[in-house]
Design a protein around this motif. Structure first.
Motif, mmCIF file in Angstrom:
data_model
loop_
_atom_site.group_PDB
_atom_site.id
_atom_site.type_symbol
_atom_site.label_atom_id
_atom_site.label_comp_id
_atom_site.label_asym_id
_atom_site.label_seq_id
_atom_site.Cartn_x
_atom_site.Cartn_y
_atom_site.Cartn_z
ATOM 1 N N GLN A 34 0.825 -1.217 0.000
ATOM 2 C CA GLN A 34 0.000 0.000 0.000
ATOM 3 C C GLN A 34 0.857 1.265 0.000
ATOM 4 O O GLN A 34 0.379 2.322 -0.394
ATOM 5 C CB GLN A 34 -0.880 0.011 1.250
ATOM 6 C CG GLN A 34 -1.880 -1.122 1.330
ATOM 7 C CD GLN A 34 -3.249 -0.702 0.857
ATOM 8 O OE1 GLN A 34 -3.703 0.373 1.203
ATOM 9 N NE2 GLN A 34 -3.878 -1.520 0.052
ATOM 10 N N ILE A 35 2.103 1.156 0.476
ATOM 11 C CA ILE A 35 2.947 2.353 0.581
ATOM 12 C C ILE A 35 3.153 2.972 -0.797
ATOM 13 O O ILE A 35 3.076 4.182 -0.970
ATOM 14 C CB ILE A 35 4.309 1.999 1.231
ATOM 15 C CG1 ILE A 35 4.101 1.648 2.698
ATOM 16 C CG2 ILE A 35 5.286 3.183 1.121
ATOM 17 C CD1 ILE A 35 5.342 1.156 3.397
ATOM 18 N N ALA A 71 -7.632 9.362 3.820
ATOM 19 C CA ALA A 71 -8.972 9.448 4.427
ATOM 20 C C ALA A 71 -9.446 10.896 4.473
ATOM 21 O O ALA A 71 -8.643 11.831 4.528
ATOM 22 C CB ALA A 71 -8.939 8.860 5.826
ATOM 23 N N ASP A 95 -18.553 11.081 9.348
ATOM 24 C CA ASP A 95 -17.426 11.354 10.250
ATOM 25 C C ASP A 95 -16.082 11.054 9.591
ATOM 26 O O ASP A 95 -15.189 11.881 9.584
ATOM 27 C CB ASP A 95 -17.568 10.522 11.534
ATOM 28 C CG ASP A 95 -18.749 10.987 12.374
ATOM 29 O OD1 ASP A 95 -19.007 12.198 12.383
ATOM 30 O OD2 ASP A 95 -19.408 10.141 12.995
ATOM 31 N N PHE A 96 -15.941 9.834 9.081
ATOM 32 C CA PHE A 96 -14.679 9.444 8.448
ATOM 33 C C PHE A 96 -14.975 8.622 7.202
ATOM 34 O O PHE A 96 -15.845 7.759 7.214
ATOM 35 C CB PHE A 96 -13.812 8.608 9.395
ATOM 36 C CG PHE A 96 -13.038 9.449 10.365
ATOM 37 C CD1 PHE A 96 -11.770 9.928 10.045
ATOM 38 C CD2 PHE A 96 -13.592 9.778 11.579
ATOM 39 C CE1 PHE A 96 -11.070 10.717 10.928
ATOM 40 C CE2 PHE A 96 -12.902 10.561 12.478
ATOM 41 C CZ PHE A 96 -11.631 11.037 12.152
ATOM 42 N N GLY A 98 -12.630 6.480 4.636
ATOM 43 C CA GLY A 98 -11.292 6.008 4.310
ATOM 44 C C GLY A 98 -11.053 5.980 2.807
ATOM 45 O O GLY A 98 -11.984 6.108 2.006
ATOM 46 N N ALA A 99 -9.798 5.812 2.438
ATOM 47 C CA ALA A 99 -9.443 5.723 1.015
ATOM 48 C C ALA A 99 -10.174 4.552 0.377
ATOM 49 O O ALA A 99 -10.097 3.423 0.860
ATOM 50 C CB ALA A 99 -7.939 5.549 0.872
ATOM 51 N N GLY A 100 -10.913 4.846 -0.695
ATOM 52 C CA GLY A 100 -11.637 3.793 -1.403
ATOM 53 C C GLY A 100 -12.941 3.386 -0.745
ATOM 54 O O GLY A 100 -13.667 2.536 -1.264
ATOM 55 N N GLU A 101 -13.249 3.983 0.392
ATOM 56 C CA GLU A 101 -14.440 3.572 1.148
ATOM 57 C C GLU A 101 -15.697 4.250 0.591
ATOM 58 O O GLU A 101 -15.638 5.376 0.083
ATOM 59 C CB GLU A 101 -14.268 3.935 2.619
ATOM 60 C CG GLU A 101 -15.196 3.177 3.538
ATOM 61 C CD GLU A 101 -14.847 3.374 5.016
ATOM 62 O OE1 GLU A 101 -15.273 2.548 5.811
ATOM 63 O OE2 GLU A 101 -14.167 4.365 5.358
ATOM 64 N N ILE B 53 -8.757 3.983 10.052
ATOM 65 C CA ILE B 53 -9.188 4.485 8.749
ATOM 66 C C ILE B 53 -8.213 5.545 8.238
ATOM 67 O O ILE B 53 -7.844 5.566 7.069
ATOM 68 C CB ILE B 53 -10.615 5.086 8.855
ATOM 69 C CG1 ILE B 53 -11.642 3.987 9.109
ATOM 70 C CG2 ILE B 53 -10.973 5.849 7.579
ATOM 71 C CD1 ILE B 53 -13.055 4.520 9.379
ATOM 72 N N PRO B 121 -12.518 -1.348 1.949
ATOM 73 C CA PRO B 121 -11.238 -1.283 1.226
ATOM 74 C C PRO B 121 -10.101 -1.907 2.041
ATOM 75 O O PRO B 121 -10.092 -1.825 3.271
ATOM 76 C CB PRO B 121 -11.020 0.224 1.038
ATOM 77 C CG PRO B 121 -12.364 0.832 1.131
ATOM 78 C CD PRO B 121 -13.145 -0.022 2.077
ATOM 79 N N VAL B 124 -8.250 0.215 4.665
ATOM 80 C CA VAL B 124 -9.023 0.470 5.888
ATOM 81 C C VAL B 124 -8.985 -0.762 6.791
ATOM 82 O O VAL B 124 -8.788 -0.660 8.011
ATOM 83 C CB VAL B 124 -10.475 0.852 5.533
ATOM 84 C CG1 VAL B 124 -11.334 0.943 6.787
ATOM 85 C CG2 VAL B 124 -10.512 2.172 4.777
#
Lengths: 128, 300
Positions: A34-35, A71, A95-96, A98-101, B53, B121, B124
């Protein structure tokens, strides 16, 4: 220094160690992968689904997806419906995200969006 | 300087064949128990989910590295096995197991709690697992230090009354178990009952996950008292009093934990709305209550 500990790992302990090593290795490899995946800032976008009429109200399903690599927090989603000269506005906050969420929201209007102009957009967000 | 491997009172050494597997299962149950006792409040904390997250992959790797280092240090002095880790190599190997077990435990519970799904994802999921693994790993590596003294045996911490395994139909041991369950359940669940996490989890879970959580609570409750090898376990298995059969005791004490969870939710004004929602709230809070209740039965 001599070490008198003569503990020897049993067969089941080796099995546990092998499985645990595999779990840990998979997580670490995926994180390392993921980095290099990208560092794009958060990019929340909305997609409006099929509008459903329920009695005297109309439900507008909205999917909010963060297409960036980081995020987003406090993602504000606004929906406004203009029918004739009247206008109705609503907003919700995630609220949050995330990446791709993806988060699913539902806006409810008294008027049928098919009779007017519906606008759904991301009003703003924080990049933590 | 010399060092020796020692076993805590009440622990049995590994034996070849099936005994070795049984010992390994006991050790892993003990590690999972320690992880849950220490980590369950943070499994029910939304800020930890959000940290997962937001975390970058590097931050998640650092969290895992911290878990690993903490586990090595704690394994060197405490650990989760019936034999203590003395050599650094053993402490490191057991730390791999501690972190691996914590990741699996976090994955299963977060899935049941609907905090991760098949659609979540990958980044996450990894972030949440890495940060939840920190308290779970510390708890697992400290498991050997938890609950050494049992009221009914162990190394002398109990009153000795329950050491006698002769048939006893008096309600006293059962009442003692119920009291200990209530105290332990209050101790752990009171931290979680007033928080917003309970309704948050409840609305997202759905009936299948709530049933899975109920089953998990029973398994965890049984494992803590009857499978994790804490002191007094053999005496508890031998008890013959009212409701003292392991399965019966587990179910009765889980119900007591649910009553405590319901009472706490009522006290914190979290039982408004339809009874079905209140019941789900109670089952969601029932896991930490059951963990606390089981620990209470061993500790008190």
């Amino acid at each position: 220094m001599p070490d008198t500990d003569d503990r020897r790992r049993t067969g089941p302990e080796w099995v546990t160690l092998a499985v645990s090593s595999l779990v840990l290795a998979v997580v670490v490899v995926l994180l390392i992968g993921q980095i290099g995946a990208g560092d794009e800032p958060p990019r929340p976008t909305v997609a409006v689904g099929a509008i459903v009429g329920r009695g005297e109200s109309f439900e507008v399903p909205v999917s909010v997806r963060n297409g960036g690599d980081r995020a987003a927090s406090n993602v504000q989603v606004t929906a406004s419906l203009r029918v004739g000269s009247s206008s109705t506005e609503a907003d919700q906050t995630i609220d949050f995200l995330g990446a791709g969420e993806t988060e699913d929201l539902v806006f409810v209007f008294a008027d049928d969006p098919a009779d007017g102009q519906l606008t759904v957009a991301v009003g703003g967000f924080a990049a933590p | 300087m010399t060092s020796t491997a020692t076993a805590p009172a009440g622990a049995s050494p590994a034996t070849p064949g099936g005994g070795a597997w049984r010992q390994e299962v006991t050790d892993l149950a003990r590690a999972a128990t320690g992880a849950l006792l220490f980590g369950i409040p943070l499994l029910y904390t939304m800020e930890v989910w959000w940290t997962g997250i937001q975390a970058t992959p590097v931050q998640s790797l650092v969290a895992l590295a911290l878990s690993f280092v903490a586990a090595v240090v704690l394994n060197h002095t405490s650990g989760f096995r019936s034999t203590r880790d003395v050599r650094l190599a053993d402490a490191v190997a057991d730390a791999v197991e501690v972190v691996g077990l914590s990741i699996v435990l976090a994955a299963v519970l977060l899935f049941v709690l609907h905090e991760i799904t098949v659609d979540t994802p990958r980044g996450v999921v990894l972030g949440k697992l890495a940060f939840e693994a920190v308290p779970l790993s510390i708890g697992a590596a400290l498991a050997g230090q938890f609950l050494h003294e049992g009221r009914d045996g162990g190394s002398g911490g109990g009153d000795g009354d329950d050491d006698d395994a002769s048939p006893d139909t008096s309600p006293r041991p059962t009442l003692a178990d119920i009291g200990a369950t209530m105290i332990g359940a209050v101790f752990v669940a009171m931290n979680i009952a007033p928080t917003d996490e309970i309704p948050m989890l409840d609305t997202a879970m759905g009936p299948p996950r709530v049933l899975a959580l109920l089953a998990a609570s029973l398994v965890v409750s049984y494992a803590i008292v009857f499978a994790a090898g804490f002191s007094g376990e053999s005496q508890r298995r031998a008890q013959t009093g009212l409701l003292q059969d392991p399965l019966t005791e587990t179910i009765v004490c889980y119900l007591v934990s649910l009553v405590v969870a319901g009472g706490l939710l009522w006290a914190f004004d979290r039982t408004e709305g339809p009874w079905t929602i209140s019941l789900t709230h109670i089952v969601v809070l029932g896991l930490p209550a059951a963990v606390g209740g089981a620990a209470g039965r061993i500790a008190i």
